[in-house]
Design a protein around this motif. Structure first.
Motif, PDB file in Angstrom:
ATOM      1  N   GLN A 183      84.940 -45.140 107.624  1.00 51.73           N
ATOM      2  CA  GLN A 183      85.454 -43.775 107.573  1.00 51.73           C
ATOM      3  C   GLN A 183      86.796 -43.766 108.289  1.00 51.73           C
ATOM      4  O   GLN A 183      86.912 -44.251 109.413  1.00 51.73           O
ATOM      5  CB  GLN A 183      84.472 -42.829 108.264  1.00 51.73           C
ATOM      6  N   TYR A 184      87.819 -43.225 107.629  1.00 50.29           N
ATOM      7  CA  TYR A 184      89.120 -43.039 108.268  1.00 50.29           C
ATOM      8  C   TYR A 184      89.536 -41.602 107.991  1.00 50.29           C
ATOM      9  O   TYR A 184      89.855 -41.248 106.858  1.00 50.29           O
ATOM     10  CB  TYR A 184      90.156 -44.028 107.724  1.00 50.29           C
ATOM     11  N   GLY A 185      89.505 -40.773 109.028  1.00 53.55           N
ATOM     12  CA  GLY A 185      89.765 -39.345 108.840  1.00 53.55           C
ATOM     13  C   GLY A 185      88.725 -38.790 107.886  1.00 53.55           C
ATOM     14  O   GLY A 185      87.530 -38.974 108.081  1.00 53.55           O
ATOM     15  N   LYS A 186      89.173 -38.170 106.810  1.00 53.96           N
ATOM     16  CA  LYS A 186      88.254 -37.627 105.808  1.00 53.96           C
ATOM     17  C   LYS A 186      88.010 -38.620 104.671  1.00 53.96           C
ATOM     18  O   LYS A 186      87.261 -38.321 103.747  1.00 53.96           O
ATOM     19  CB  LYS A 186      88.808 -36.318 105.250  1.00 53.96           C
ATOM     20  N   GLU A 187      88.662 -39.774 104.739  1.00 52.63           N
ATOM     21  CA  GLU A 187      88.546 -40.779 103.683  1.00 52.63           C
ATOM     22  C   GLU A 187      87.370 -41.710 103.935  1.00 52.63           C
ATOM     23  O   GLU A 187      87.181 -42.204 105.047  1.00 52.63           O
ATOM     24  CB  GLU A 187      89.818 -41.643 103.617  1.00 52.63           C
ATOM     25  N   ARG A 188      86.601 -41.956 102.905  1.00 54.27           N
ATOM     26  CA  ARG A 188      85.533 -42.963 102.951  1.00 54.27           C
ATOM     27  C   ARG A 188      86.050 -44.172 102.176  1.00 54.27           C
ATOM     28  O   ARG A 188      86.377 -44.061 100.995  1.00 54.27           O
ATOM     29  CB  ARG A 188      84.269 -42.407 102.307  1.00 54.27           C
ATOM     30  N   LEU A 189      86.153 -45.303 102.840  1.00 57.46           N
ATOM     31  CA  LEU A 189      86.759 -46.492 102.246  1.00 57.46           C
ATOM     32  C   LEU A 189      85.755 -47.624 102.116  1.00 57.46           C
ATOM     33  O   LEU A 189      85.003 -47.902 103.052  1.00 57.46           O
ATOM     34  CB  LEU A 189      87.917 -46.999 103.119  1.00 57.46           C
ATOM     35  N   PHE A 210      91.139 -51.775  99.553  1.00 57.35           N
ATOM     36  CA  PHE A 210      90.525 -50.495  99.900  1.00 57.35           C
ATOM     37  C   PHE A 210      90.086 -49.857  98.584  1.00 57.35           C
ATOM     38  O   PHE A 210      90.927 -49.604  97.712  1.00 57.35           O
ATOM     39  CB  PHE A 210      91.513 -49.557 100.588  1.00 57.35           C
ATOM     40  N   ASN A 211      88.791 -49.599  98.428  1.00 54.59           N
ATOM     41  CA  ASN A 211      88.254 -48.994  97.207  1.00 54.59           C
ATOM     42  C   ASN A 211      88.753 -49.716  95.951  1.00 54.59           C
ATOM     43  O   ASN A 211      89.096 -49.100  94.950  1.00 54.59           O
ATOM     44  CB  ASN A 211      88.599 -47.506  97.131  1.00 54.59           C
ATOM     45  N   GLY A 212      88.830 -51.050  96.021  1.00 52.86           N
ATOM     46  CA  GLY A 212      89.249 -51.856  94.886  1.00 52.86           C
ATOM     47  C   GLY A 212      90.747 -51.982  94.705  1.00 52.86           C
ATOM     48  O   GLY A 212      91.215 -52.765  93.879  1.00 52.86           O
ATOM     49  N   GLU A 213      91.538 -51.234  95.469  1.00 49.61           N
ATOM     50  CA  GLU A 213      93.001 -51.289  95.382  1.00 49.61           C
ATOM     51  C   GLU A 213      93.521 -52.316  96.392  1.00 49.61           C
ATOM     52  O   GLU A 213      93.196 -52.268  97.575  1.00 49.61           O
ATOM     53  CB  GLU A 213      93.585 -49.906  95.708  1.00 49.61           C
ATOM     54  N   ASN A 250      97.216 -47.553 110.883  1.00 47.90           N
ATOM     55  CA  ASN A 250      98.055 -46.881 111.889  1.00 47.90           C
ATOM     56  C   ASN A 250      97.567 -47.156 113.308  1.00 47.90           C
ATOM     57  O   ASN A 250      97.514 -46.255 114.150  1.00 47.90           O
ATOM     58  CB  ASN A 250      98.125 -45.370 111.618  1.00 47.90           C
ATOM     59  N   GLY A 251      97.180 -48.395 113.567  1.00 48.66           N
ATOM     60  CA  GLY A 251      96.785 -48.803 114.916  1.00 48.66           C
ATOM     61  C   GLY A 251      95.336 -48.539 115.295  1.00 48.66           C
ATOM     62  O   GLY A 251      94.912 -48.901 116.379  1.00 48.66           O
ATOM     63  N   THR A 252      94.564 -47.912 114.407  1.00 46.18           N
ATOM     64  CA  THR A 252      93.160 -47.616 114.686  1.00 46.18           C
ATOM     65  C   THR A 252      92.267 -48.643 113.996  1.00 46.18           C
ATOM     66  O   THR A 252      92.380 -48.825 112.766  1.00 46.18           O
ATOM     67  CB  THR A 252      92.787 -46.206 114.177  1.00 46.18           C
ATOM     68  N   LEU A 253      91.396 -49.304 114.754  1.00 47.96           N
ATOM     69  CA  LEU A 253      90.464 -50.263 114.173  1.00 47.96           C
ATOM     70  C   LEU A 253      89.452 -49.501 113.320  1.00 47.96           C
ATOM     71  O   LEU A 253      88.776 -48.594 113.809  1.00 47.96           O
ATOM     72  CB  LEU A 253      89.728 -51.036 115.279  1.00 47.96           C
ATOM     73  N   VAL A 254      89.381 -49.841 112.016  1.00 48.59           N
ATOM     74  CA  VAL A 254      88.460 -49.130 111.132  1.00 48.59           C
ATOM     75  C   VAL A 254      87.301 -50.010 110.663  1.00 48.59           C
ATOM     76  O   VAL A 254      86.252 -49.487 110.286  1.00 48.59           O
ATOM     77  CB  VAL A 254      89.174 -48.517 109.908  1.00 48.59           C
TER      78      VAL A 254
END
Length: 100
Positions: free
Chosen positions: A15-21, A40-43, A91-95
């Protein structure tokens, strides 16, 4: 990275913000270097070759939706196994952390 067959991570969901990856990585080993691809999501977000003889950890950079993506790949060698750990930052945040 040693020469051999393409290696894949298991897809992981983050989860990154409102995005589910769904995040996945692929490594194509080479004799002295290799190529890392991050999805990310196949991209494809990153497609970059490693630097030959640069040690056990390297950073790969790309962009996703205008945000900086960094994949820090670290080669881990134990007594009986070896694998690559990939820490994925947006953007510097470990996801997510992937294992290849």
């Amino acid at each position: 990275m040693a020469a051999g067959c393409t290696q894949y991570s298991a897809p992981e969901t983050a989860q990154y913000g409102k995005e589910r990856l769904q995040i996945a990585a692929q490594i194509e080993p080479g004799m002295f270097d290799g190529e890392l691809q991050l999805f990310f999501n196949g991209e494809r977000v990153i497609q970059q070759r490693s630097q030959a003889f640069s040690g056990s950890a390297q950073n790969f950079e790309g962009r996703w939706e205008g945000k900086q993506v960094v994949a820090r790949a670290t080669r881990v060698q134990n007594f009986m196994s070896a694998y690559t750990q990939i820490d994925v930052f947006i953007n510097g945040t470990l996801v997510e952390t992937l294992t290849v």
